[in-house]
Design a protein around this motif. Structure first.
Motif, PDB file in Angstrom:
ATOM      1  N   ARG A 357       0.832  -1.210   0.000  1.00 32.83           N
ATOM      2  CA  ARG A 357       0.000   0.000   0.000  1.00 32.83           C
ATOM      3  C   ARG A 357       0.865   1.259   0.000  1.00 32.83           C
ATOM      4  N   ASP A 360       2.009   1.627  -3.569  1.00 34.46           N
ATOM      5  CA  ASP A 360       1.017   1.419  -4.633  1.00 34.46           C
ATOM      6  C   ASP A 360       1.095   2.530  -5.685  1.00 34.46           C
ATOM      7  N   THR A 361       1.092   2.130  -6.933  1.00 33.28           N
ATOM      8  CA  THR A 361       1.148   3.099  -8.045  1.00 33.28           C
ATOM      9  C   THR A 361      -0.132   3.078  -8.865  1.00 33.28           C
ATOM     10  N   THR A 362      -1.120   2.284  -8.415  1.00 36.89           N
ATOM     11  CA  THR A 362      -2.370   2.183  -9.162  1.00 36.89           C
ATOM     12  C   THR A 362      -3.338   3.300  -8.798  1.00 36.89           C
ATOM     13  N   GLY A 363      -3.111   3.939  -7.686  1.00 37.57           N
ATOM     14  CA  GLY A 363      -4.013   4.986  -7.231  1.00 37.57           C
ATOM     15  C   GLY A 363      -5.101   4.495  -6.309  1.00 37.57           C
ATOM     16  N   ARG A 364      -5.173   3.204  -6.117  1.00 34.24           N
ATOM     17  CA  ARG A 364      -6.222   2.682  -5.231  1.00 34.24           C
ATOM     18  C   ARG A 364      -5.919   2.972  -3.767  1.00 34.24           C
ATOM     19  N   ARG A 366      -3.822   5.559  -1.650  1.00 33.05           N
ATOM     20  CA  ARG A 366      -2.962   6.720  -1.371  1.00 33.05           C
ATOM     21  C   ARG A 366      -2.642   6.801   0.119  1.00 33.05           C
ATOM     22  N   ARG A 367      -3.385   5.996   0.877  1.00 31.61           N
ATOM     23  CA  ARG A 367      -3.190   5.972   2.325  1.00 31.61           C
ATOM     24  C   ARG A 367      -3.232   4.523   2.813  1.00 31.61           C
ATOM     25  N   ALA A 402      -1.661  10.524   4.491  1.00 31.48           N
ATOM     26  CA  ALA A 402      -0.892   9.584   3.677  1.00 31.48           C
ATOM     27  C   ALA A 402       0.345   9.090   4.443  1.00 31.48           C
TER      28      ALA A 402
END
Length: 463
Positions: A357, A360-364, A366-367, A402
């Motif tokens: 998490r 994560d680079t998918t944007g799902r 951010r925190r 974040a």
């Protein structure tokens, strides 16, 4: 002593009289073997020599006679002439002083006969000395606890005595501590009791509340009873927070909570690692011995010292650098794993979810979206969190902020620290602990997560 020859026959004379004199005396005897003047043949003689006993060697000396004519009876010497030149008394043995008489070495036979008596005397002295030593040994043994006896007190004792058992102590070292505190009467009594009981190997180091003047067996039983050390034991459980640790010390020691909190706000005085942002996470979970003489600062310092020792053993700083993570972040991740995981074996997988998490680079994600961090900020560990709590802006609310929180949220155990250093391989982004089965399930996709969520609700889980 009339009628009894004080000199035994068959001895050699000193050689001063010749054979003719003897023959002449024999001729003077009467038919009954007595002299005309009435003296018995075996009595005393005018020239001081025995009537018989001449040897072929005229120079051989009778060992019963010295150069002055002194004779001896048995092994005692007396003057043949008596006092003032008179004939010797029959009771001469009564005043004989046991001396050789002339110092010329003719007392060998006397010494030979005296040897058994001397040995008997020496044996008697040895026995008396031995009895004395034995008696003294018994007294010393009962007073000091050492020596021949094993002095022991009867019964269960009285009053209260506090004793410390050092780490790695032997039975004898423990016995010395007990005797010094007057718990037991002697070292040997406790060593004997411990040797006879294999359970004595289970005595743990620490401080014990015992009684004074206990029997050795009673003292051993008390040391094996956890209740004896319970008042001096303090346990930091895995996942406890600094707040909970301070509350426990307050209840145990009576130290004002405000004083303990002031100490915790200055963690540098406790020796925390230079990378530690707060005290949280650096009080290592374990069972500690509370020395009655220790101050709160000393106790808290011992908790931190244990953390540094344990983390050094697993190479925390070196391994953190190897995976590109700061040591303080390792402690923080481990503290989250500690709060989120039902079973230690699941720690590496949960650690992998946290890393996935964060990166994560998918944007799902951010925190982190971890409820455990919000509970720490709210000091709320029971029941569901409210919407206001979940939306409140604070550094530990990972639903609103974040990245990682600014510090740890608990004091992690060694397994959680290892999980943070060595996360499992996987692409998981979700996990949930099932309320009934008490296991954690993991998911990598949204579809897998939806199925796990349905199972969680079916087992009685709450939103």
């Amino acid at each position: 002593m009339l009628g009894e020859d004080p000199y035994r026959r068959g001895r050699r004379s000193s050689g001063h009289a010749d054979r003719r004199a003897v023959d002449r005396r024999q001729a003077d005897r009467g038919p009954d073997g007595r002299h005309p003047d009435g003296y018995p043949e075996d009595g005393y003689h005018e020239d001081g020599y025995p009537p018989e006993g001449y040897a072929d060697d005229p120079h051989a000396r009778d060992p019963r006679v010295d150069s002055r004519g002194d004779r001896r009876v048995g092994d005692r010497w007396r003057d043949h002439r008596g006092a003032g030149g008179h004939e010797p008394r029959d009771d001469a043995e009564d005043w004989d002083d046991g001396w050789d008489g002339d110092g010329d070495g003719d007392g060998e036979e006397r010494r030979g006969r005296a040897l058994p008596k001397l040995i008997a005397v020496l044996l008697l002295v040895a026995v008396l000395v031995g009895v004395g030593i034995f008696g003294i040994g018994k007294v010393i043994g009962r007073v000091s606890g050492g020596g021949y006896t094993s002095a022991d007190y009867p019964g269960m004792g009285e009053g209260i005595a506090v004793v410390q058992v050092p780490d790695g102590a032997t039975a004898r070292q423990i016995a010395v501590e007990l005797q010094d505190a007057d718990v037991t009467a002697s070292v040997s009594a406790f060593v004997k009791a411990a040797s006879a009981n294999p359970k004595s190997l289970g005595i743990q180091p620490g401080t014990y509340r015992l009684r004074s003047r206990m029997s050795a067996e009673a003292a051993l039983a008390a040391l094996l009873d956890p209740a004896s050390s319970a008042p001096f034991k303090f346990v930091i459980k895995e996942g406890m927070t600094v707040r909970q640790v301070l509350q426990g010390l307050h209840e145990r020691l009576g130290t004002p909570l405000s004083e303990l909190e002031a100490i915790a706000r200055s963690p540098a005085q406790l020796g925390v690692p230079s990378y530690a942002p707060t005290l949280e996470g650096y009080l290592f979970p374990s069972t500690y011995d509370l020395d009655p003489g220790s101050t709160p600062v000393q106790l808290l310092t011992s908790f931190v010292t244990r953390f540094k020792k344990e983390t050094a053993s697993i190479g925390l700083e070196t391994k953190a650098a190897a995976i590109g993570v700061k040591p303080a972040e390792i402690v923080t991740i481990a503290s989250i794993v500690e709060k989120e995981v039902a079973n230690a074996s699941e720690g590496p997988q949960v650690a992998r979810v946290i890393y996935n998490r964060l990166h994560d680079t998918t944007g799902r994600f951010r925190r982190l979206d971890m409820d455990s961090t919000t509970r720490y900020a709210e000091d709320e560990y029971e029941g569901p969190l409210t919407r206001d709590q979940l939306n409140k802006a604070n550094p530990y609310n990972t639903r609103a902020v974040a990245s990682l929180p600014p510090g740890a949220i608990s004091n992690p155990g060694i397994w959680a620290l290892k999980s943070a250093l060595e996360p499992a391989d996987g692409s998981w982004l979700y996990f949930v602990s099932m309320p009934q089965s008490k296991v954690t399930r993991f998911a990598a996709t949204s579809e897998e997560w939806a199925a796990l969520r349905a199972q969680y609700l079916a087992e009685g889980g709450k939103e």
